[in-house]
Design a protein around this motif. Sequence first.
Motif, mmCIF file in Angstrom:
data_model
loop_
_atom_site.group_PDB
_atom_site.id
_atom_site.type_symbol
_atom_site.label_atom_id
_atom_site.label_comp_id
_atom_site.label_asym_id
_atom_site.label_seq_id
_atom_site.Cartn_x
_atom_site.Cartn_y
_atom_site.Cartn_z
ATOM 1 N N PRO A 173 -17.814 -7.460 44.005
ATOM 2 C CA PRO A 173 -17.945 -7.448 42.543
ATOM 3 C C PRO A 173 -19.029 -6.493 42.052
ATOM 4 O O PRO A 173 -19.073 -6.180 40.862
ATOM 5 N N TYR A 174 -19.896 -6.057 42.953
ATOM 6 C CA TYR A 174 -20.917 -5.065 42.615
ATOM 7 C C TYR A 174 -20.860 -3.957 43.660
ATOM 8 O O TYR A 174 -20.400 -4.151 44.775
ATOM 9 N N ARG A 175 -21.353 -2.801 43.269
ATOM 10 C CA ARG A 175 -21.353 -1.680 44.210
ATOM 11 C C ARG A 175 -22.456 -0.703 43.821
ATOM 12 O O ARG A 175 -22.767 -0.554 42.638
ATOM 13 N N GLU A 176 -23.041 -0.045 44.817
ATOM 14 C CA GLU A 176 -24.025 0.997 44.571
ATOM 15 C C GLU A 176 -23.312 2.343 44.451
ATOM 16 O O GLU A 176 -22.342 2.607 45.167
ATOM 17 N N GLY A 177 -23.807 3.184 43.554
ATOM 18 C CA GLY A 177 -23.200 4.491 43.369
ATOM 19 C C GLY A 177 -24.240 5.573 43.176
ATOM 20 O O GLY A 177 -25.422 5.294 42.933
ATOM 21 N N LEU A 178 -23.783 6.817 43.272
ATOM 22 C CA LEU A 178 -24.646 7.977 43.078
ATOM 23 C C LEU A 178 -23.990 8.893 42.058
ATOM 24 O O LEU A 178 -22.831 9.301 42.229
ATOM 25 N N THR A 179 -24.717 9.204 40.995
ATOM 26 C CA THR A 179 -24.151 10.029 39.938
ATOM 27 C C THR A 179 -23.990 11.470 40.403
ATOM 28 O O THR A 179 -24.784 11.989 41.191
ATOM 29 N N LEU A 180 -22.936 12.116 39.875
ATOM 30 C CA LEU A 180 -22.588 13.482 40.269
ATOM 31 C C LEU A 180 -22.618 14.410 39.067
ATOM 32 O O LEU A 180 -22.653 13.968 37.912
ATOM 33 N N GLU A 181 -22.548 15.714 39.340
ATOM 34 C CA GLU A 181 -22.529 16.700 38.264
ATOM 35 C C GLU A 181 -21.119 16.956 37.755
ATOM 36 O O GLU A 181 -20.937 17.641 36.771
ATOM 37 N N ALA A 182 -20.116 16.413 38.407
ATOM 38 C CA ALA A 182 -18.725 16.653 38.015
ATOM 39 C C ALA A 182 -18.501 16.232 36.563
ATOM 40 O O ALA A 182 -19.052 15.234 36.087
ATOM 41 N N GLN A 183 -17.682 17.000 35.863
ATOM 42 C CA GLN A 183 -17.394 16.722 34.460
ATOM 43 C C GLN A 183 -16.344 15.618 34.364
ATOM 44 O O GLN A 183 -15.244 15.739 34.906
ATOM 45 N N PRO A 184 -16.645 14.519 33.666
ATOM 46 C CA PRO A 184 -15.644 13.453 33.528
ATOM 47 C C PRO A 184 -14.516 13.861 32.596
ATOM 48 O O PRO A 184 -14.693 14.700 31.704
ATOM 49 N N LYS A 185 -13.359 13.296 32.813
ATOM 50 C CA LYS A 185 -12.222 13.557 31.938
ATOM 51 C C LYS A 185 -12.554 13.048 30.552
ATOM 52 O O LYS A 185 -12.977 11.924 30.369
ATOM 53 N N GLY A 186 -12.382 13.851 29.548
ATOM 54 C CA GLY A 186 -12.732 13.459 28.188
ATOM 55 C C GLY A 186 -14.119 13.922 27.793
ATOM 56 O O GLY A 186 -14.478 13.878 26.623
ATOM 57 N N GLY A 187 -14.909 14.349 28.780
ATOM 58 C CA GLY A 187 -16.217 14.915 28.482
ATOM 59 C C GLY A 187 -17.330 13.925 28.243
ATOM 60 O O GLY A 187 -18.471 14.309 28.025
ATOM 61 N N LYS A 188 -17.045 12.624 28.257
ATOM 62 C CA LYS A 188 -18.075 11.616 28.000
ATOM 63 C C LYS A 188 -18.291 10.761 29.237
ATOM 64 O O LYS A 188 -17.379 10.524 30.017
ATOM 65 N N GLY A 189 -19.531 10.273 29.370
ATOM 66 C CA GLY A 189 -19.842 9.403 30.490
ATOM 67 C C GLY A 189 -20.366 10.189 31.686
ATOM 68 O O GLY A 189 -20.730 11.362 31.588
ATOM 69 N N THR A 190 -20.391 9.528 32.849
ATOM 70 C CA THR A 190 -20.923 10.112 34.076
ATOM 71 C C THR A 190 -20.013 9.761 35.247
ATOM 72 O O THR A 190 -19.583 8.610 35.387
#
Length: 349
Positions: free
Chosen positions: A162-179
């Motif tokens: 139900p939880y997970r660790e993640g690492l943010t990337l420089e990739a552009q999200p679809k729609g241009g918003k968010g990470t």
Amino acid sequence: MGPPQDHSYKRRRIEADETPNSGRQPSSLSAASAKPARFKPTAARDWTISVAVPTSVITDCVTREQRTTWAGRIARACAVFSVDEIVIYDDSPVESRPASTDHEGYTGDVDPAHFLEHLLNYLETPPFMRKLLFPMHPNLRSQGLLPNLDMPHHPYKGEWMPYREGLTLEAQPKGGKGTVVDIGLEDTVTIDEELPPKTRVTLKMPVGEYGSPEAVHPAVPRTEGGYFWGYTVRKAATLSDVFTQSPYEEGYDLSIGTSERGQSLHRAFPEHKEANFTHLLVAFGGPRGLEYAAMNDPELSKIGIHGPRTKELFEHWVNVLPNQGSRGIRTDEAMLIALTGLRRLWDNS
């Protein structure tokens, strides 16, 4: 939790076809279709377990490999017993410490606190993000000797949590918003928050197939979900700093010091019931004990805390193994023995 925030290392390339079409989760992430992890949550808890370990546990080591395996044994003990915080305190004489240390070089023999903090943070970090968060460093040259901790936030790819660790990337999200966030699976996910690249983030995963993950505080898996979610690591310059620099507003409301001159666990805690505490600290000494750490602490010396009076720092002063069959018990052995005996204070199962 985790590694330093300023990194200047090479980022992993994210191919265009890895970027998700939306924030919706792929079917492999859903609770219904993925294999459940073997970890079962306990009751949600706001209480914590901390251990304090001195730098002198590795000062007698003569090789890089010996120091590395020591860090692994500390981490493994804390993982098995679901320890939430590890404090590495310096128990060496203040005048013997180097004025400055090059942390870009090997520090196992010149700054053991930095070395242990470095390796303990490395081990706590989910394996899939270690390469990005921990660039090549002399301290990690013997990393192959380190154990696998297999904690709940180190799930296998086919497991659902139900939880997970993640690492943010420089990739552009679809729609241009968010990470865009790498969570160690074949597909990345997108969160609503705008975060800089190479930021470690804790996510609450959607139960349904098309929900969106939510960034939450790193303590939420423990305080709301009932999962042990790794440990934090901090350094303390002296034994007294273990207490005065506690990250908890009210400090530790139950502290236990370990010494061969202490009471047995059964005498210190005669009732077979869980203890009432919010933040528990268990402090271990090095080859010369906690008394040695107190002797080398200028602040404690000012108030006359040294030798037999070291026990006054703690609510309980315990001998984890009376009538031992060896002249000495190593700190890593004492950790396993003590945490086994003390576990009934917070878990009667």
